[in-house]
Design a protein around this motif. Structure first.
Motif, PDB file in Angstrom:
ATOM      1  N   GLU A  24       0.823  -1.207   0.063  1.00 13.63           N
ATOM      2  CA  GLU A  24       0.059   0.030   0.100  1.00 13.63           C
ATOM      3  C   GLU A  24       0.749   1.306   0.098  1.00 13.63           C
ATOM      4  OE1 GLU A  24      -2.591  -0.672   3.303  1.00 13.63           O
ATOM      5  OE2 GLU A  24      -3.728  -1.962   2.269  1.00 13.63           O
ATOM      6  N   LYS A  25       1.935   1.308   0.838  1.00 18.11           N
ATOM      7  CA  LYS A  25       3.012   2.423   0.945  1.00 18.11           C
ATOM      8  C   LYS A  25       3.894   2.689  -0.546  1.00 18.11           C
ATOM      9  CE  LYS A  25       2.726   2.590   5.676  1.00 18.11           C
ATOM     10  NZ  LYS A  25       3.421   2.198   6.954  1.00 18.11           N
ATOM     11  N   GLU A  26       4.303   1.424  -0.990  1.00 16.73           N
ATOM     12  CA  GLU A  26       5.219   1.493  -2.057  1.00 16.73           C
ATOM     13  C   GLU A  26       4.598   1.823  -3.516  1.00 16.73           C
ATOM     14  OE1 GLU A  26       7.688  -1.781  -1.719  1.00 16.73           O
ATOM     15  OE2 GLU A  26       8.300  -1.580   0.365  1.00 16.73           O
ATOM     16  N   ARG A  27       5.423   1.660  -4.499  1.00 17.73           N
ATOM     17  CA  ARG A  27       5.151   1.924  -5.844  1.00 17.73           C
ATOM     18  C   ARG A  27       3.943   0.953  -6.284  1.00 17.73           C
ATOM     19  NH1 ARG A  27       9.235  -0.890  -9.708  1.00 17.73           N
ATOM     20  NH2 ARG A  27      10.142  -2.303  -7.951  1.00 17.73           N
ATOM     21  N   TYR A  28       3.883   0.158  -5.659  1.00 18.22           N
ATOM     22  CA  TYR A  28       2.862  -0.921  -6.093  1.00 18.22           C
ATOM     23  C   TYR A  28       1.394  -0.523  -5.495  1.00 18.22           C
ATOM     24  CZ  TYR A  28       6.842  -3.413  -7.508  1.00 18.22           C
ATOM     25  OH  TYR A  28       8.074  -3.864  -8.167  1.00 18.22           O
ATOM     26  N   SER A  29       1.262   0.448  -4.729  1.00 16.22           N
ATOM     27  CA  SER A  29      -0.036   0.929  -4.291  1.00 16.22           C
ATOM     28  C   SER A  29      -1.138   0.994  -5.238  1.00 16.22           C
ATOM     29  CB  SER A  29       0.308   2.272  -3.492  1.00 16.22           C
ATOM     30  OG  SER A  29       0.296   3.157  -4.395  1.00 16.22           O
ATOM     31  N   ASP A  30      -0.897   1.184  -6.489  1.00 13.52           N
ATOM     32  CA  ASP A  30      -2.138   1.080  -7.364  1.00 13.52           C
ATOM     33  C   ASP A  30      -2.095  -0.183  -7.774  1.00 13.52           C
ATOM     34  OD1 ASP A  30       0.202   1.153  -8.540  1.00 13.52           O
ATOM     35  OD2 ASP A  30      -0.651   1.850 -10.529  1.00 13.52           O
ATOM     36  N   ILE A  31      -1.651  -1.080  -7.602  1.00 12.99           N
ATOM     37  CA  ILE A  31      -1.806  -2.735  -7.967  1.00 12.99           C
ATOM     38  C   ILE A  31      -2.781  -3.242  -6.944  1.00 12.99           C
ATOM     39  CG2 ILE A  31      -1.023  -4.878  -8.275  1.00 12.99           C
ATOM     40  CD1 ILE A  31       1.648  -3.673  -9.096  1.00 12.99           C
ATOM     41  N   SER A  32      -3.853  -3.881  -7.349  1.00 13.66           N
ATOM     42  CA  SER A  32      -4.996  -4.354  -6.509  1.00 13.66           C
ATOM     43  C   SER A  32      -5.500  -5.501  -7.385  1.00 13.66           C
ATOM     44  CB  SER A  32      -5.944  -3.357  -6.107  1.00 13.66           C
ATOM     45  OG  SER A  32      -7.063  -3.847  -5.291  1.00 13.66           O
ATOM     46  N   PRO A  33      -5.852  -6.573  -6.692  1.00 12.27           N
ATOM     47  CA  PRO A  33      -6.487  -7.694  -7.422  1.00 12.27           C
ATOM     48  C   PRO A  33      -8.111  -7.518  -7.776  1.00 12.27           C
ATOM     49  CG  PRO A  33      -6.388  -8.212  -4.892  1.00 12.27           C
ATOM     50  CD  PRO A  33      -5.658  -6.973  -5.321  1.00 12.27           C
ATOM     51  N   GLU A  34      -8.611  -7.972  -8.596  1.00 11.26           N
ATOM     52  CA  GLU A  34      -9.984  -7.639  -9.180  1.00 11.26           C
ATOM     53  C   GLU A  34     -10.697  -8.950  -8.474  1.00 11.26           C
ATOM     54  OE1 GLU A  34     -10.039  -7.046 -13.340  1.00 11.26           O
ATOM     55  OE2 GLU A  34      -9.179  -4.931 -13.065  1.00 11.26           O
ATOM     56  N   GLU A  35     -10.085  -9.985  -8.281  1.00 14.20           N
ATOM     57  CA  GLU A  35     -10.765 -11.237  -8.017  1.00 14.20           C
ATOM     58  C   GLU A  35     -10.112 -11.839  -6.446  1.00 14.20           C
ATOM     59  OE1 GLU A  35     -10.997 -15.931  -9.374  1.00 14.20           O
ATOM     60  OE2 GLU A  35     -11.166 -14.430 -10.885  1.00 14.20           O
ATOM     61  N   LEU A  36     -11.013 -12.198  -5.616  1.00 12.17           N
ATOM     62  CA  LEU A  36     -10.584 -12.973  -4.177  1.00 12.17           C
ATOM     63  C   LEU A  36     -11.317 -14.002  -4.244  1.00 12.17           C
ATOM     64  CD1 LEU A  36      -9.316 -12.603  -1.531  1.00 12.17           C
ATOM     65  CD2 LEU A  36     -11.632 -11.479  -0.830  1.00 12.17           C
ATOM     66  N   HIS A  37     -10.459 -15.059  -4.146  1.00 15.54           N
ATOM     67  CA  HIS A  37     -11.122 -16.385  -3.780  1.00 15.54           C
ATOM     68  C   HIS A  37     -10.613 -16.783  -2.501  1.00 15.54           C
ATOM     69  CE1 HIS A  37     -11.412 -20.870  -5.360  1.00 15.54           C
ATOM     70  NE2 HIS A  37     -11.857 -20.829  -4.073  1.00 15.54           N
ATOM     71  N   PHE A  38     -11.768 -16.876  -1.611  1.00 21.61           N
ATOM     72  CA  PHE A  38     -11.520 -16.934  -0.078  1.00 21.61           C
ATOM     73  C   PHE A  38     -12.206 -18.216   0.264  1.00 21.61           C
ATOM     74  CE2 PHE A  38     -11.954 -13.675   3.693  1.00 21.61           C
ATOM     75  CZ  PHE A  38     -11.398 -14.477   4.376  1.00 21.61           C
TER      76      PHE A  38
END
Length: 136
Positions: A24-38
């Motif tokens: 969340e803090k680093e340069r990958y903060s805009d990367i987020s999954p679109e699918e969650l298999h829980f």
């Protein structure tokens, strides 16, 4: 052995949370999954020969206590921006409909992410249970 397992799970949880904070803090903060298999439970009312997930709680009854409670699931999702772009949530297990709070879990995801597709991977082994939980 039980203390070692608890210690290992605690360390693992800290590492996951630490990793999420870094993302969340680093340069990958805009990367987020679109699918969650829980996988919300390992309880299962089927005895498939190709899968032994149903047998895990028979060998170690303490494992059931390690499932995330509804409030823990909410906390995990609410505390992280990592899941902000979810489009699909799949709940599985075991048999997800064996969870007493499956309706609450589903309701939470639908309220938190109004435009998601929510799927429940079920064996429909107990049709009455499945229909009762869906109605709930």
């Amino acid at each position: 052995m039980e203390d070692n397992l608890e210690k290992l799970l605690s360390i693992s949880l800290k590492q996951v949370n630490s990793g999420l904070k870094k993302l969340e803090k680093e340069r990958y903060s805009d990367i987020s999954p679109e699918e969650l298999h829980f996988e919300i439970t390992h309880s299962c009312n089927s005895r498939c020969i190709m899968c032994d997930i149903w047998n895990q709680y028979h060998h170690d009854s303490q494992l059931k206590k390690e499932e995330l409670a509804f409030e823990e699931i909410k906390g995990l999702i609410d505390k992280s921006n990592y899941f902000k772009k979810l489009k699909l949530v799949l709940l599985s297990g075991g048999e997800p409909f064996l969870r007493e709070d499956i309706a609450e879990v589903c309701g939470y995801f639908i309220q938190k992410f109004p435009s998601i597709s929510l799927g429940i991977l079920t064996n429909c082994f107990d049709t009455k249970l499945t229909l009762d939980k869906i109605e709930e």
